[in-house]
Design an enzyme around this catalytic site. Structure first.
Site, PDB file in Angstrom:
ATOM      1  N   GLY A 150      10.045 -38.695  13.922  1.00  0.00           N
ATOM      2  CA  GLY A 150      10.658 -38.649  15.251  1.00  0.00           C
ATOM      3  C   GLY A 150      10.645 -40.014  15.925  1.00  0.00           C
ATOM      4  N   GLU A 155      12.238 -32.869  18.911  1.00  0.00           N
ATOM      5  CA  GLU A 155      11.301 -31.748  19.006  1.00  0.00           C
ATOM      6  C   GLU A 155      10.304 -31.952  17.882  1.00  0.00           C
ATOM      7  OE1 GLU A 155       9.312 -28.911  18.448  1.00  0.00           O
ATOM      8  OE2 GLU A 155      10.992 -27.605  17.952  1.00  0.00           O
ATOM      9  N   CYS A 170       5.750 -25.523  14.751  1.00  0.00           N
ATOM     10  CA  CYS A 170       5.339 -26.634  15.628  1.00  0.00           C
ATOM     11  C   CYS A 170       4.586 -26.128  16.847  1.00  0.00           C
ATOM     12  CB  CYS A 170       6.547 -27.477  16.021  1.00  0.00           C
ATOM     13  SG  CYS A 170       7.918 -26.484  16.563  1.00  0.00           S
ATOM     14  N   GLU A 217      -2.199 -32.210  13.900  1.00  0.00           N
ATOM     15  CA  GLU A 217      -1.401 -31.071  13.475  1.00  0.00           C
ATOM     16  C   GLU A 217      -1.594 -30.837  11.976  1.00  0.00           C
ATOM     17  OE1 GLU A 217       2.970 -31.321  13.385  1.00  0.00           O
ATOM     18  OE2 GLU A 217       2.975 -29.405  14.455  1.00  0.00           O
ATOM     19  N   LYS A 244      21.857 -32.132   8.548  1.00  0.00           N
ATOM     20  CA  LYS A 244      21.131 -32.200   7.274  1.00  0.00           C
ATOM     21  C   LYS A 244      19.897 -31.289   7.317  1.00  0.00           C
ATOM     22  CE  LYS A 244      17.927 -35.042   5.776  1.00  0.00           C
ATOM     23  NZ  LYS A 244      17.088 -34.080   5.029  1.00  0.00           N
ATOM     24  N   GLY A 259      11.143 -32.177  13.689  1.00  0.00           N
ATOM     25  CA  GLY A 259      10.331 -32.524  12.525  1.00  0.00           C
ATOM     26  C   GLY A 259       9.044 -33.197  12.948  1.00  0.00           C
ATOM     27  N   SER A 260       8.520 -34.027  12.060  1.00  0.00           N
ATOM     28  CA  SER A 260       7.205 -34.613  12.303  1.00  0.00           C
ATOM     29  C   SER A 260       7.278 -35.746  13.337  1.00  0.00           C
ATOM     30  CB  SER A 260       6.631 -35.146  10.991  1.00  0.00           C
ATOM     31  OG  SER A 260       7.462 -36.171  10.510  1.00  0.00           O
ATOM     32  N   THR A 261       6.149 -36.008  13.974  1.00  0.00           N
ATOM     33  CA  THR A 261       6.111 -37.046  15.012  1.00  0.00           C
ATOM     34  C   THR A 261       6.393 -38.445  14.447  1.00  0.00           C
ATOM     35  OG1 THR A 261       4.714 -35.684  16.405  1.00  0.00           O
ATOM     36  CG2 THR A 261       4.651 -38.049  16.835  1.00  0.00           C
TER      37      THR A 261
HETATM   38  P1  ADP Z   1       7.605 -33.044   7.094  1.00  0.00           P
HETATM   39  O1  ADP Z   1       6.724 -34.255   7.077  1.00  0.00           O
HETATM   40  O2  ADP Z   1       6.930 -31.875   7.668  1.00  0.00           O
HETATM   41  O3  ADP Z   1       8.352 -32.795   5.828  1.00  0.00           O
HETATM   42  P2  ADP Z   1       9.683 -34.564   8.251  1.00  0.00           P
HETATM   43  O4  ADP Z   1       9.678 -35.003   9.656  1.00  0.00           O
HETATM   44  O5  ADP Z   1       9.363 -35.568   7.191  1.00  0.00           O
HETATM   45  O6  ADP Z   1       8.705 -33.350   8.182  1.00  0.00           O
HETATM   46  O7  ADP Z   1      11.067 -33.905   7.868  1.00  0.00           O
HETATM   47  C1  ADP Z   1      11.928 -33.303   8.779  1.00  0.00           C
HETATM   48  C2  ADP Z   1      13.335 -33.699   8.439  1.00  0.00           C
HETATM   49  O8  ADP Z   1      13.468 -35.097   8.625  1.00  0.00           O
HETATM   50  C3  ADP Z   1      13.770 -33.431   6.999  1.00  0.00           C
HETATM   51  O9  ADP Z   1      15.116 -33.000   7.026  1.00  0.00           O
HETATM   52  C4  ADP Z   1      13.629 -34.770   6.344  1.00  0.00           C
HETATM   53  O10 ADP Z   1      14.464 -34.962   5.212  1.00  0.00           O
HETATM   54  C5  ADP Z   1      14.046 -35.691   7.467  1.00  0.00           C
HETATM   55  N1  ADP Z   1      13.546 -37.071   7.371  1.00  0.00           N
HETATM   56  C6  ADP Z   1      12.431 -37.529   6.751  1.00  0.00           C
HETATM   57  N2  ADP Z   1      12.303 -38.854   6.924  1.00  0.00           N
HETATM   58  C7  ADP Z   1      13.365 -39.273   7.659  1.00  0.00           C
HETATM   59  C8  ADP Z   1      13.797 -40.531   8.200  1.00  0.00           C
HETATM   60  N3  ADP Z   1      13.098 -41.649   8.002  1.00  0.00           N
HETATM   61  N4  ADP Z   1      14.924 -40.556   8.948  1.00  0.00           N
HETATM   62  C9  ADP Z   1      15.624 -39.429   9.194  1.00  0.00           C
HETATM   63  N5  ADP Z   1      15.276 -38.232   8.705  1.00  0.00           N
HETATM   64  C10 ADP Z   1      14.153 -38.119   7.966  1.00  0.00           C
END
Ligand code: ADP
Length: 480
Positions: free
Chosen positions: A241, A258, A292, A389, A184, A236-238
């Site tokens: 994660g 990551e 990142c 960050e 995705k 993606g974000s911590t």
């Molecule tokens: P940012 O905050 O910088 O947008 P995210 O970590 O929210 O970064 O997004 C990175 C990816 O994780 C995107 O593909 C987003 O749709 C997906 N994402 C966001 N929230 C969730 C979640 N709770 N579970 C799985 N994937 C998620």
């Protein structure tokens, strides 16, 4: 940006991008409408125009994609590595052939300068497919005596800062190891992953080996909660994660994360100053700071501080902020309104914390999401702009006197993804690469990536390595 993967001449016209009005979900080798019938918009962040309508995958669609991937794994894991390698190689070639179109779409959808998409994102994505194509028939050599086997289905969730490249980082090693994939992309940048789905279809991969579904965090959460995937891979974000880590524990799935970073770039007084200044600029302003491993903290040895600061200010005054489709642009559009808001909020926080701001004058377009390159001096180690960050073009500068002092300061962060060291002395480089708690330490360079090199972090930056042979281990189990 330092890279050896240049492939094509300058794309400059949006006519090279063949973007459909609407995109469906790529499941079991076919583009399928979402069961809910729901779509969301993807917008060009540089002028706020609508680029396309994107299918939103609900739980039922996620379930369909997972089942397709599971069914496909039976035969994909059994065909020879040589055959798998051929398919992966074919994808690499097709990305090369369509590199111009991929680059234009990446810049339209994400806001990054076309020069970066063209010279870095797209060729490096192709390079990852080439590299892992080569491993597909050599797994037994790579791991002698350990009998490597595929894991099964990998659920892969990627962010919006390097959409095609992250898709390549995730898909190529997974396929090489005999896994099947449900990937995705992020909701603000789905287009190059969907173009990649078209390439994968055209390359004739067996149905269901790669499934690409679109949606926001809810779709992502449904993927990680689903019982089928044996592996979760996330960039993606911590905070997200951490939620994925919990899902992996509950579902007993293998996981690599990551996550964020707050990298220190360190300039010693014996450094090649001109090169260091270029490295600092590249470290923080490349891709609008949506990186990142961005070098968002700068530590300068006191004796060269005034010189470095003057040079940095002069250099950022020459950076061109604006139209991502202009090949002279250095800093493109901020990816989304939300991200612009976050960055601006941190700039306010920096001022409130008493740091001194410097931003060059520049004319910004009236529409779209823009942020001038920003640097803060007079920053305290405890300031939020030095700890958190920001994911934008904002640099926090501090000084140091001794090597021990800078090691302490650089490590005083909850993150541990990357760092940069600028010095003429090899002995300092050796000392710092050992002492800095970071997955990657660059010496006299920055943001240098290559498919042969592992990448990943410590602490809140996540765990597991992608790239190189380490990237294979993340998609294998060993029977011995
Ligand atoms: P940012 O905050 O910088 O947008 P995210 O970590 O929210 O970064 O997004 C990175 C990816 O994780 C995107 O593909 C987003 O749709 C997906 N994402 C966001 N929230 C969730 C979640 N709770 N579970 C799985 N994937 C998620």
């Amino acid at each position: 940006m330092a890279t050896d993967w240049n492939l094509s001449p300058a794309p400059e016209s949006t006519s090279h991008a063949n973007i459909a009005k609407q995109y469906e979900l790529f499941i079991n080798g076919e583009f399928q409408k979402p069961i809910s019938g729901k779509y969301f918009d993807t917008i060009n962040p540089a002028d706020e125009t609508l680029l396309s309508s994107i299918a939103e995958a609900g739980d039922d669609d996620v379930d369909k994609a997972m089942k397709a991937a599971k069914a496909a794994h039976k035969s994909w894991s059994k065909i020879s590595g040589k055959e798998r390698g051929k398919y992966i190689y074919r994808i690499a070639r097709m990305i090369q052939e369509k590199s111009r179109e991929f680059a234009v779409i990446e810049s339209l959808d994400g806001g990054k300068p076309i020069g970066e998409s063209r010279d870095i994102d797209v060729p490096l994505a192709a390079a990852h497919f080439f590299y892992y194509a080569g491993w597909a028939d050599k797994l037994d050599y790579a791991f002698p005596m350990r009998k490597p086997k595929s894991l099964g289905v990998a659920a892969q969730i990627i962010p919006w800062n390097f959409p095609l490249l992250m898709a390549a980082w995730k898909i190529a090693p997974a396929l090489a190891c005999g896994n099947t994939v449900v990937l995705k992309p992020a909701e603000t940048t789905p287009l190059t992953a969907l173009k990649l789905a078209e390439v994968i279809q055209e390359a004739g991969l067996p149905k269901g080996v790669v499934n690409i579904i679109t949606g926001d965090g809810r779709t992502g959460a449904a993927m990680t909660a689903h019982p089928i995937p044996n592996k979760l891979a996330f960039t993606g974000s911590t905070p997200v994660g951490k939620s994925i880590y919990k899902a992996a524990l509950e579902g007993n799935k293998k996981v690599t994360l990551e996550l964020g970073g707050k990298a220190a770039n360190i300039i010693f007084d014996d450094a090649p100053i001109e090169a260091a200044v270029e490295g600092i600029i590249n470290g923080i302003y490349f891709n609008q700071g949506h990186v990142c491993c961005a070098g968002s903290r700068l530590f300068v040895q006191e004796s060269v501080y005034e010189e470095v600061l003057a040079k940095l200010k002069k250099r950022i005054g020459n950076l061109i902020v604006g139209d991502p489709m202009d090949k002279n642009t250095d800093i493109g559009a901020i990816n989304s309104k939300e991200q612009l808001h976050t960055i601006n909020r941190y700039i306010e926080i920096g001022r409130e914390e008493g740091a001194e701001i410097y931003q060059p004058e520049c004319d910004l377009p009236t529409k779209g999401n823009w942020c001038r390159p920003t640097l803060f001096t007079n920053v305290a180690q405890s300031n939020r702009i030095a700890q958190e960050e920001i994911f934008g073009p904002v640099l926090a500068i501090q000084t140091f006197r001794t090597i021990d002092e800078v090691i302490d300061k650089a490590n005083n962060t909850s993150y541990g993804l990357s760092a940069g060291v600028w010095t003429d002395k090899g002995s300092k480089i050796f000392q710092l690469t050992k002492a800095l708690k970071a997955g990657v330490v660059w010496a006299n360079t920055y943001n240098k990536f290559d498919p042969t090199s592992p990448f990943g972090g410590y602490k809140e930056s996540g765990f597991g390595r992608e790239g190189g042979m380490h990237g294979l281990e993340a998609y294998l189990k060993f029977t011995v």
